[in-house]
Design a protein around this motif. Structure first.
Motif, short mmCIF file in Angstrom:
data_model
loop_
_atom_site.label_atom_id
_atom_site.label_comp_id
_atom_site.label_asym_id
_atom_site.label_seq_id
_atom_site.Cartn_x
_atom_site.Cartn_y
_atom_site.Cartn_z
N ARG A 177 0.83 -1.21 0.00
CA ARG A 177 0.00 0.00 0.00
C ARG A 177 0.87 1.26 0.00
O ARG A 177 0.59 2.21 -0.74
CB ARG A 177 -0.96 0.00 1.19
CG ARG A 177 -2.06 -1.04 1.09
CD ARG A 177 -3.13 -0.85 2.15
NE ARG A 177 -2.63 -0.91 3.51
CZ ARG A 177 -2.49 -2.01 4.24
NH1 ARG A 177 -2.80 -3.19 3.71
NH2 ARG A 177 -2.05 -1.97 5.48
N VAL A 178 1.92 1.27 0.81
CA VAL A 178 2.80 2.43 0.87
C VAL A 178 3.44 2.70 -0.49
O VAL A 178 3.44 3.83 -0.99
CB VAL A 178 3.90 2.25 1.96
CG1 VAL A 178 4.98 3.32 1.84
CG2 VAL A 178 3.29 2.28 3.35
N GLN A 232 2.54 1.59 -3.53
CA GLN A 232 1.56 1.92 -4.56
C GLN A 232 1.05 3.34 -4.40
O GLN A 232 0.82 4.04 -5.39
CB GLN A 232 0.42 0.92 -4.55
CG GLN A 232 0.85 -0.44 -5.07
CD GLN A 232 -0.18 -1.53 -4.87
OE1 GLN A 232 -1.15 -1.37 -4.13
NE2 GLN A 232 0.02 -2.66 -5.52
N ARG A 233 0.88 3.77 -3.20
CA ARG A 233 0.34 5.11 -2.94
C ARG A 233 1.40 6.20 -3.07
O ARG A 233 1.17 7.24 -3.68
CB ARG A 233 -0.29 5.14 -1.54
CG ARG A 233 -0.92 6.47 -1.17
CD ARG A 233 -1.47 6.47 0.25
NE ARG A 233 -0.40 6.26 1.21
CZ ARG A 233 -0.39 5.28 2.14
NH1 ARG A 233 -1.39 4.45 2.23
NH2 ARG A 233 0.63 5.16 2.95
N ASP A 234 2.59 5.95 -2.49
CA ASP A 234 3.59 7.01 -2.36
C ASP A 234 4.87 6.78 -3.14
O ASP A 234 5.76 7.62 -3.14
CB ASP A 234 3.94 7.19 -0.88
CG ASP A 234 2.72 7.49 -0.02
OD1 ASP A 234 1.82 8.21 -0.50
OD2 ASP A 234 2.66 6.99 1.13
N GLU A 242 1.67 2.08 8.57
CA GLU A 242 0.59 1.65 7.68
C GLU A 242 -0.07 0.37 8.21
O GLU A 242 -1.28 0.20 8.09
CB GLU A 242 1.14 1.42 6.27
CG GLU A 242 0.11 0.99 5.26
CD GLU A 242 -0.86 2.09 4.85
OE1 GLU A 242 -1.97 1.74 4.41
OE2 GLU A 242 -0.53 3.28 4.97
N PRO A 252 4.32 3.44 -10.18
CA PRO A 252 3.03 3.90 -9.65
C PRO A 252 2.55 5.14 -10.41
O PRO A 252 3.32 6.05 -10.68
CB PRO A 252 3.34 4.22 -8.18
CG PRO A 252 4.52 3.36 -7.86
CD PRO A 252 5.33 3.32 -9.14
N GLY A 253 1.30 5.11 -10.82
CA GLY A 253 0.73 6.22 -11.56
C GLY A 253 0.87 6.11 -13.06
O GLY A 253 0.27 6.88 -13.80
#
Length: 195
Positions: A21-22, A24-26, A39, A175-176
């Motif tokens: 999650r970390v 993928q998000r950041d 997290e 990511p993104g």
């Protein structure tokens, strides 16, 4: 947050999911042991209680996700004759993308010590891309026996193309970035939907 001294159930998976999650998000640069434990909602030192450091943690995360995907791939030959050939191969390729996908694969490459640990484990027989390729080959050969795939199809080459493309898409995405999944689906369909 788990209080100090209280057992955290499924700690490895909890930390692994938090790391995914970390990242993928950041992005990979945001991954620290503190970010992971925050997290995960657990004690700050929990990661270092179970892993020698962040590099070992990242390597174990990658190897765990490879093993999960390889296990799914190894079940593929048992699906011969069921569903669609492209759909079954597609599901295994999707498992590669869902098992941390580009974010986790890229993360391992940014940490040389983790990348070395992963390579050494794979060389020692840990399941990875080679095991997935072997399973896809066996599956396609089983489908050839059932007449659902043309006898002229080179199962090993198709498996290499599928796994190699998945590897390429995983290692060149971030990511993104645009979702690599549609390209993978088109490749699988073009390779195996010919009877």
């Amino acid at each position: 947050m788990s209080p100090r001294g209280v057992a955290t159930p499924d700690v490895r998976e909890r930390l692994f999911a938090a790391a995914e999650r970390v990242v993928q998000r950041d992005g990979p640069g945001a991954l620290t042991s503190r970010a992971v434990t925050t997290e995960a909602g657990c004690a700050k030192g929990l990661l270092h209680t179970h892993f020698a450091g962040l590099d070992e943690f990242v390597a174990e995360l990658c190897l765990d996700r490879f093993a999960r995907t390889a296990a799914k791939a190894q079940a593929l030959p048992g699906l011969a004759g069921r569903g669609t050939v492209a759909g079954n191969v597609d599901d295994v390729a999707l498992a590669l993308f869902e098992s941390g996908g580009p974010a986790i694969s890229g993360l391992a490459m940014t940490r040389p010590a983790a990348a070395l640990r992963v390579r050494e484990a794979l060389e020692s027989g840990a399941p990875g891309f080679a095991a997935i390729q072997e399973a896809v080959t066996a599956y396609l050969e089983a489908e050839q026996e059932l007449g659902r795939v043309a006898r002229t199809l080179d199962a090993g080459t198709v498996a290499l193309a599928v796994v190699g493309t998945a590897h390429h898409l995983l290692m060149t995405s971030w990511p993104g970035a645009p979702d690599p999944w549609p390209a993978m689906t088109r490749l699988v369909a073009s390779l195996v939907d010919k009877t």
